[in-house]
Design an enzyme around this catalytic site. Structure first.
Site, mmCIF file in Angstrom:
data_model
loop_
_atom_site.group_PDB
_atom_site.id
_atom_site.type_symbol
_atom_site.label_atom_id
_atom_site.label_comp_id
_atom_site.label_asym_id
_atom_site.label_seq_id
_atom_site.Cartn_x
_atom_site.Cartn_y
_atom_site.Cartn_z
ATOM 1 C CG ASN A 193 -26.438 38.256 -57.690
ATOM 2 O OD1 ASN A 193 -25.687 38.695 -56.814
ATOM 3 N ND2 ASN A 193 -27.503 37.507 -57.401
ATOM 4 N N PRO B 91 -38.088 30.325 -54.481
ATOM 5 C CG PRO B 91 -37.310 29.311 -52.530
ATOM 6 C CD PRO B 91 -37.239 29.211 -54.030
ATOM 7 C CG ASP B 92 -40.043 36.808 -52.165
ATOM 8 O OD1 ASP B 92 -39.352 37.111 -51.175
ATOM 9 O OD2 ASP B 92 -40.490 37.637 -52.965
ATOM 10 C CB VAL B 93 -35.499 34.306 -48.932
ATOM 11 C CG1 VAL B 93 -35.027 34.244 -47.479
ATOM 12 C CG2 VAL B 93 -34.901 33.154 -49.733
ATOM 13 C CG LEU B 94 -38.088 40.284 -47.556
ATOM 14 C CD1 LEU B 94 -37.633 40.304 -46.104
ATOM 15 C CD2 LEU B 94 -37.574 41.510 -48.303
ATOM 16 C CE LYS C 142 -16.853 22.000 -68.967
ATOM 17 N NZ LYS C 142 -15.380 22.147 -69.084
ATOM 18 C CG ASP D 216 -35.442 37.400 -59.084
ATOM 19 O OD1 ASP D 216 -35.604 37.478 -57.844
ATOM 20 O OD2 ASP D 216 -35.195 38.388 -59.792
ATOM 21 C CE LYS E 117 -37.509 43.256 -52.469
ATOM 22 N NZ LYS E 117 -36.072 43.279 -52.863
ATOM 23 C CG PHE F 187 -31.297 46.050 -48.351
ATOM 24 C CD1 PHE F 187 -30.369 47.074 -48.436
ATOM 25 C CD2 PHE F 187 -31.658 45.589 -47.097
ATOM 26 C CE1 PHE F 187 -29.820 47.632 -47.288
ATOM 27 C CE2 PHE F 187 -31.114 46.126 -45.950
ATOM 28 C CZ PHE F 187 -30.186 47.147 -46.056
#
Length: 408
Positions: free
Chosen positions: A212, A310-313, A292, A282, A342, A328
């Site tokens: 991103n 995995p959801d790190v936070l 390639k 995500d 959230k 955030f």
């Protein structure tokens, strides 16, 4: 606002001396007094007259100068300085200081001063990698010197690698932050803060990845603000982040979301605050291609199977409930409801949300505007931080965290 400080700038032999002239001017424009001392090697790359014209002060090049304090000018310089900055610092000068040698003005003043001494090495990439030099740098750190890592890139000799002196603007920012920290309240003194920053990279094949637009600017601004507030700071940053590591902070570079989680789990056990500014992907590709992926004449499309990362936070908040956890949210619509959802779903203490559909405060911008929400247990109302620089936003967020630590 920081009061005017006395900065003694030491130049040693190296082509990067031209950057020191710019640094001197930036520091003076910021309101500080700058005096310069130079080794004989430095004088071969830039003239003392240039630095004298830029600083308005005499440039010091000789150890035994009968006209300076009856031959004791080095002691006067050593006492005058609030901070000594060696930029560029050559391998030769680093070796002398590491072994207690004082055979010229620069090394003698540094041995005699009680001011903090910052060392900015600059040299060929092969010299930087030399084991003796690295051992000497470790000695300087043990003696209390602050040693900054050089930048990586193309060098004057044509080589590419570590060894470039950081840009003058980056060094100036670190110095100003240091003085701000001296003058500011140490609201996070004694705390260890872990901050994630930037984008993660999820490989598709050996040359492509999913990612991103996050640059890490907000995370690094928070790192500077937390260091200024007295905290020990550990940054866990995506490998796309190209910002200079704030002086006084440690940095760990990761690639994928899995790597970020592993790194966070290792350092958060003994931390006090976890701030998750990183834009973690995500999803990741279920089966990364070993070669390639090629487009062919008989194939007009490509289908990728994605699986959830995995959801790190949330994982850190659940694993280490003692942490003050700060999330955030970068949203494009209905930002307040998404942020509150959230906050509850991940069991956070605080969340800051911004509207990235506004290009003036979106990814990569220098400014931001945020709304901050707190867990119900604190009984605090929402805090709105109006549009301003990310550094000022970061200071506001540190103030919010301090309120939670204080219980009010």
């Amino acid at each position: 606002m920081t009061h005017s400080k006395n900065i003694l700038l030491a130049l040693t032999g190296g082509i990067a001396c031209y950057k020191s002239a710019i640094l001197a001017r930036l520091l003076i424009k910021a309101g500080h007094s700058v005096r310069v001392m130079m080794t004989d090697g430095a004088c071969q790359f830039i003239t003392p007259l240039t630095l004298q014209a830029l600083t308005g002060n005499e440039v010091h090049t000789k150890l035994l100068d009968e006209s300076a304090e009856r031959g004791m000018g080095h002691i006067e310089l050593a006492k005058w300085a609030d901070l000594v900055v060696i930029a560029p610092a050559s391998a030769n000068t680093i070796g002398k200081l590491a072994n207690g040698l004082a055979d010229n003005l620069v090394t003698t003043v540094i041995v005699a001063t009680t001011a903090p001494v910052w060392v900015y090495p600059a040299m060929n990439q092969a010299m930087w990698g030399n084991a003796i030099l690295q051992d000497n740098l470790k000695k300087l750190a043990q003696f209390g010197f602050k040693v900054a890592n050089p930048d990586s890139g193309e060098q004057a000799c044509g080589d590419v690698g570590m060894g470039r002196l950081p840009e003058p603007e980056a060094i100036c920012e670190q110095i100003l932050s240091f003085f701000d920290r001296q003058d500011a309240a140490q609201t996070l003194a004694g705390k260890t803060v872990v901050i994630t920053a930037g984008a993660t990279l999820e490989p598709i094949d050996p040359v492509r990845y999913l990612s991103n637009h996050s640059t890490g600017k907000m995370g690094y601004a928070l790192a500077r603000a937390c260091v200024s507030a007295g905290a020990k700071v550990i940054i866990i940053a995506g490998e796309k982040v190209s910002l200079p590591t704030p002086l006084g902070a440690e940095k760990c570079t990761i690639g994928t979301a899995d790597e970020m989680l592993t790194a966070c789990l290792q350092v958060c056990e003994k931390a006090d605050i976890f701030i998750a500014t990183a834009a973690v992907a995500d999803f990741r590709v279920a089966n990364v291609a070993s070669q390639k992926l090629k487009k062919t004449a008989d194939n007009d499309g490509l289908t990728l199977e994605l699986v959830k990362n995995p959801d790190v936070l949330a994982t850190i908040a659940q694993t280490y409930p003692h942490l003050l956890t700060v999330g955030f949210a970068a949203e494009t619509q209905d930002i307040e409801n998404y942020a509150k959802g959230k906050l509850v779903a991940k069991n956070l203490d605080m969340i800051a949300v911004n509207d990235v559909s506004d290009k003036s405060i979106g990814f990569g911008s220098d400014d931001n505007a945020m709304s901050v929400f707190f867990a119900d247990k604190y009984g605090l109302d929402k805090v709105d931080l109006a549009k301003m620089s990310k550094d000022n936003i970061a200071k506001g967020l540190v103030g919010c965290m301090s309120r939670l630590l204080d219980g009010n």
